[in-house]
Design an enzyme around this catalytic site. Structure first.
Site, PDB file in Angstrom:
ATOM      1  N   HIS A  65       1.153  -0.847   0.384  1.00 14.22           N
ATOM      2  CA  HIS A  65      -0.179  -0.014   0.043  1.00 14.22           C
ATOM      3  C   HIS A  65       0.613   1.479  -0.212  1.00 14.22           C
ATOM      4  O   HIS A  65       0.619   2.236   0.616  1.00 14.22           O
ATOM      5  CB  HIS A  65      -1.032   0.383   1.104  1.00 14.22           C
ATOM      6  CG  HIS A  65      -1.663  -1.233   1.457  1.00 14.22           C
ATOM      7  ND1 HIS A  65      -2.831  -0.896   0.635  1.00 14.22           N
ATOM      8  CD2 HIS A  65      -1.323  -2.391   2.188  1.00 14.22           C
ATOM      9  CE1 HIS A  65      -3.514  -2.096   1.842  1.00 14.22           C
ATOM     10  NE2 HIS A  65      -2.649  -2.964   1.931  1.00 14.22           N
ATOM     11  N   SER A  70      16.021  18.919 -18.381  1.00 19.53           N
ATOM     12  CA  SER A  70      14.640  19.674 -19.141  1.00 19.53           C
ATOM     13  C   SER A  70      15.073  20.698 -19.678  1.00 19.53           C
ATOM     14  O   SER A  70      15.866  21.276 -19.407  1.00 19.53           O
ATOM     15  CB  SER A  70      13.766  20.518 -17.647  1.00 19.53           C
ATOM     16  OG  SER A  70      13.113  21.338 -18.249  1.00 19.53           O
TER      17      SER A  70
END
Lengths: 500, 500, 500, 500
Positions: free
Chosen positions: B165, B287
């Site tokens: 989880h 980027s």
């Protein structure tokens, strides 16, 4: 007016039981809580687990005996239909553990979860459930293929109009058609077998995915649960609680595509326009408003169920994409999808067998269609090549023109005048005899000449029937063996429970 | 400024070749016409077909010799990159037949299509193409699993924080994690093998689906094309020209789910926040605007490709639903989908191997995470059961409270004071020694104690490595044998071509 | 043998241009690099951006002038087909920036990316591209609906056999059928319009998703790019770089379902068995092997393209599920999927218009089918209720039996003897006159009596035509206005570029 | 041990009611027969239909009065929960008609179906049902967006680490993040509104698809059922009994993608590693075995439900592909899929609102993350351009190097020494003051400077809040108006029923 249908008078028979269930679908029937189905599997898993704990001395015999007795008692209560899941207790696992704690106290009931996690518990329950589903699909397909082989045997020489692109292509036999579907369903059968070979492994003992420090014996539980072996890595079955589901989903979707294409084929051939088949009244429904109706609803619903299979498979695969390491709760939903899929699709081979078994076959109409749409032209080309040694391309061009001229004459078969004109135009001075024309367009003759493997002649179809029959024998043996593996394991479990 | 990236300075290395191809995707590269890929397969099929025609005396030797010579010439032209498909000629089959007719005249070129249909021609080409794809995927997976096994061997004792989880669950080892992915990829490998076993059958000779009156020898062509046998029913492979495609689509989609989940796992563990892994610069991109960026683009793209696989599989299955009897042109599109899927996904195992091979592993951070989030609590419960014989449920409740109290103290491990308080509340007068506390929360000790099959101890992991290694050996043998089947068939074909 | 098809002689006409492109598909044509399509949009965005930078004094006029000049030069080079993307430079954005830097040096070229990110650049390019796609689909649908209205007008009184469940249901008119498809396509048209209303917003200035400290003027760029306004939150369009794509994907998939169902309807009605329509030779193809063939390939391919749409939509939606905050590279693939989808499906309305425009309608066969399968029975029930005031259920039962008895007599229409027998059995002493029987089963009379809104009478169809015509007028106005918004923005941009 | 969870002690609170329902899913709760939901709609439709028949003198007033009285009686029985569908009677329509016939005899009960078909009956029922669903989703979204706006208002200045590619990108505010989700949900809301505008049309009177010869008044029934108008073509709504379902399916799938991405974002930010959020105990679950667990199960389940939406949409679209003219039974299954989808997804906005409303926000951790991973570097570049007029590309390269050098120094922010070294290397003799360094990396300062539309400054966020607030006001008005349209229609119907 009792429970009569609103369209009762038109049809000579009431709908068959399966047909009625198909057509009313989920309109008037709800679905069970998912975990209801898992009760027996969960109990079986826990019985085995407790026995192993006792054998390994992780749990004292006394506690183990009490737990096993409790689980067997509960099993009987459930078999009598008197055990209902309490929604406030989340799931089947908590319900059962809570029942044991309520009955035997925390001292004993609280030991059930030793060396266990709900992660491996549900993984186990689902394997047991899906394993049965795989065998059930396998079994249903085996029966349906057997039925198709019988039909194929019977219609081995029944000439039938073959199509491509929804247009007349070449004459074949009905036996050839049934065998082609049998072949494809045979592959579907294999997929369920492969599912079983791949996933009949025991996830019990994986715990949360990270194993346990208790000295559990996973070979022992594997044997008693009828598994081939334990899953070799504890994380893998927990991480991938979508994969057995998705693989079965694919096997079902592929099978449904074959059955849905068969359904579409039957729907079209049963129209008045094609008129080749007539569905039995028991597999038709009428209309609430149109008195003349004999609708092929069960077949249409098979098409819908195939679409359902594709959507549910999409969900199953979507869940398994880009999961982070370890168990993710997202995968809980795979349980609902695969159960829905199984419920929807398991009865399909059976109803299809019933529909085909009760089909009325209009041989006259088949014969008519074998004389229309120049359906004999391709075989005519082959004859030209074979008789007169024309290059294939030239023979084909010749017949193309012959078709065009015959069509202009208003016919749907090649006429000798049209052929002669066409031959002349190609500069070929060949003489066309009337006997040649007749034979070249004779359906029985045509199909009998295609003797190659896979072909339409009596012998070729016989070979196909033989090989499929042999495959079915193997299937039955395999199925019996797998069922025995399970039943013997259950017997052994019960014996060992006696001994502690 | 040559071909420098707009984010060149941040990263120490240029992108790896595969990484560059992954990240630029289809932005700057178009895709080939589908049939370009089929040229060699189509030629191979035609060579075999013509040889068989000659052997069966359906075609005179002279014509056969000319056709074979033409096909082999064309093959060489194509190998030199000088044969381009002419869009006005529909497809690869028409292009090749037209080329032969142009070169040798209708007398000879027009014979190529004797006892043949484009229906079985494309079915054959696709089987040959997909068969190679199946072997290629199998081979790529074999290599990647081998690499994972090597990593697992190396990191067999490297403690690692396990999650469920997205939350800390239990400590494991990195070796255990790699093995879990190896296990799942091993099943993916099996699926490609099963594809091959199921579909390495020869559709040549099926014609339009309805066979032929020519005395073709399908066993002969099967052997020379390296097939196991002819398809036993001529209609089946033509009718189901979506099924080999869809089954391979599923095999790819399942594999991609595993790889995409591995990608997601690496992406998260490579964040600064988790900080467990650091990707090599060669598999990061920067980027155009943000100077600090080291983005895991190739891994993200793997997730995208998994989504692509699911969509293309959906199309493949959708096409096969509710088809009418015989060939339907709808199925032509399956060619584009499966080719796109293969192109997208075949390089994924390789780049994943490179990424993992170049990963920097931050053992310090792993150690830190193995002391946080009460990750040792589940093993603590097991210790309580084992040491003091508490029922599991009671032990668990005790530790639940101990966690709560320790958390209130500001810790992320269980403190002895918290444990004592919790024990007291449960009415248990047990004495907690410091040595016990330390050992119960010692990662090395914890993983070493999980000795069951599938567990995290050194020996258990060793067993998993051994079984997977053995499986890989079998895989390599199988692959070699299948490749040999093909190459021997090609040699035999060439020899027989010499002899006519 | 030039570029003749392998099935040239059978058909009187060569395939239509669009039909040829449809049937050869991607066999012999590759696809462009995705970014080739974006070149003009990228340049337009950059021109606008630079102009804004200059206006806001973020960039000196001199640099801005040079950049704009460079961009316009490049635009012309591209228009001449001389600008090719260099694969080593990743994407269209890097290619263009690199070109400018190479031409004007880093001092000037290096300023283009001020206040910009590739994230908002591609978001902008895709909005501009998709906006044009939305208008193009809208325009194609407008034309096709217009054509359907014309056909409906023409066939307003042409009786036609209506079906449900593939079985004869009730008589209608061909006009009614065409109008029903026009209605559904009208909704498809709306969806493209709504797409435009929702997404004609400017993402430029969103940067990486987190905005910029430069004093950019987003209203200014919005006006000059023909957008309605800037996206009001910079993160939203970057985070959701799957949503405009998926919504257009759904609009296309819904449209394709309508067109694919129309295709299936035409395919069945064009079989020899139904025989109601005959496709023009220009929209049929022959076979390489079967001389008689006239296959409806373009229609079958429309069905395949609909399956393609569903798969690509599945991928688009799958990508957008469970994304973490901010841009994720996964979404790059949405570009390829939506472009593929647009390419596949934009030409479909047009070819469908051509196919229907060239359809031969067999009124005799229609008339025959309007006398078969008891297709008049439902209207007969209504007559019984209206004439004699029977309760509906009783009238229906009466006719059900009458159908059954007529069928036993060998007919496919209700006979007066059968009706009389049935009436008697129901205990109804009603006298059946011959005139009543004839009129009750007269197709013209039947369709003319259905005067309710949506019905089949001449007047009812007229109302439907009128309302759709009015809707089309609105559509044309809206389209013209949106196109003007774009062209005026472009003109204004060019003017302002002159002024700096 | 009553109904305590097996993980009760760890968490301070019991699960919230919705959380409990989410996590137990379909484990312990089955689903209703589909038609149970349609009972009130079917009765409403029949009451209206009968009233119209009376008004049009198709049915005598007496019979009409009896039928209406019967229907209203049945409605009350149903409201008391005492009307159960009898599975032997196929569907809701047959059940109700049979009940009336049993109560009033065939003379009266048998008139209900006059001028009616189950085809238009189910089309009507589904429109009424789906229309309510559309309004319900619209309403739920309106409430959730309102809550997000309140949170955004409150956290308008709370600095927050922004990400791209799972890596630190730029600092933003939490308000900006909430608003971005609000924007996307606002589009989802629009889609349900558009659904309503498009499909709030009356299919009643379409009959089998081919209209009726009875003089029905469809405008009358439209008004009394709260529809905008009758469907203008009787065939269209019958033929397309997948389209309203699929369009709503898409609207739900798009909404679920936004909510699932929000879920994934919350899951990651709630890990200990990110540590930015802490979920309230009421929205966590524990483990049956791991005592430390606080798992974000409801959020994971939202991701599963998003996958469910995609699969069900796939089925809905698949059904609508390639349907033959007129009603096809295949479409019956669309009812089950869309109902399942609505049940699964309608509660999601609400639970998400509760989860976010109860979230604990760790501002300290946010501040820490705003100083890590060089998250300020992009703004640093902008400062260099703005302060010293460097071309953007050069500024970016400078900062890239500064990042690299700072990282080598062991930092996660840009140091002045690293910046100076980098400037020197670029040949720039600029002096870096300490105040500049501090300010350029100050989160508050950074977000305040982004003033453009959509940006992160206080004012920019305020504009976004204002525009969304205005949109919400419009939404509430629209919703109220649509609800009033329905309630007024019902009132009018009841009044008119009194009058006959």
């Amino acid at each position: 007016m009792k429970t009569e249908k609103l369209w009762g008078k038109r049809l000579a028979k009431a709908p068959a039981a399966l047909a009625e269930i198909f057509t009313s679908g989920k309109d008037v029937r709800g679905t069970l809580p998912a975990d209801e189905r898992l009760v027996p599997y969960d109990i079986l898993g826990s019985r085995t687990h407790v026995l192993m704990l006792a054998k390994q001395k992780i749990l004292p015999k006394k506690e183990a005996r009490a737990l096993i007795q409790g689980l067997r008692t509960l099993e009987k209560i459930w078999q009598r239909g008197e055990f209902r899941l309490d929604p406030s207790k989340e799931d089947v696992h908590s319900n059962i553990e809570s029942w044991l704690i309520a009955k035997y106290g925390l001292e004993i009931g609280g030991c059930l979860h030793t060396a266990r996690s709900r992660n491996d518990q549900i993984a186990l329950d689902m394997r047991l459930y899906l394993r049965d589903c795989a065998l059930n699909f396998f079994s249903e397909l085996t029966s349906f293929i057997k039925a198709l082989l019988d039909h194929a045997q019977k219609e081995r020489s029944t000439i039938f109009p073959g199509y491509t692109h929804h247009q007349p292509a070449q004459i074949t036999t009905l036996g050839h058609v049934w065998l082609s579907f049998a072949e494809s369903l045979n592959r579907d059968k294999q997929r369920f077998q492969e599912w079983h070979e791949r996933f009949n492994q025991n996830p019990l003992g994986s715990m949360t995915g990270y194993s346990t420090s208790f000295a559990i014996d996973r070979n022992f539980t594997s044997r008693l649960l009828g598994f081939d072996k334990p899953c070799p890595n504890s994380l893998d079955p927990i991480q991938n609680r979508w994969e057995p589901e998705a693989e079965m989903g694919f096997a079902i979707a592929a099978m449904m595509n074959h059955l849905s294409s068969l359904a579409q084929t039957l729907i079209l051939f049963s129209t008045g326009e094609f008129g080749v088949f007539k569905l039995d009244d028991a597999y038709c429904t009428g209309s609430s408003m149109m008195p003349q109706k004999r609708n092929p609803d069960p077949l249409e619903i098979i098409k819908a169920k195939a679409a359902s299979a594709q959507g549910l498979l999409a969900s199953l695969l979507s869940i398994g994409r880009s999961l982070f390491l370890g168990y993710n709760r997202d995968t809980q939903w795979t349980k609902y999808w695969i159960m829905d899929l199984v419920d929807e699709c398991l009865p399909v081979p059976k109803i299809m067998a019933e529909i085909i078994g009760s089909l009325r076959i209009n041989k006259d109409k088949m014969t008519v269609l074998c004389q229309k749409g120049f359906i004999t032209a391709p075989d005519f080309v082959e004859r030209l090549v074979q008789e007169w040694g024309l290059p294939f391309r030239q023979a084909k061009v010749t017949v193309e023109n012959a078709v065009k001229y015959s069509e202009a004459e208003g016919g749907e078969q090649i006429s000798s005048s049209a052929l002669e004109r066409s031959l002349q135009e190609e500069g070929l001075s060949l003489k066309v005899e009337q006997g040649f024309m007749a034979m070249a367009q004779d359906p029985k003759f045509i199909v009998s000449r295609r003797k190659a493997i896979g072909g339409t002649s009596f012998e070729a179809l016989g070979r196909n029937i033989t090989s499929l029959t042999r495959s079915l024998q193997g299937s039955r043996r395999w199925l019996a063996q797998k069922r025995k593996q399970q039943s013997m394991a259950k017997t052994r479990l019960a014996e060992m429970e006696q001994d502690i």
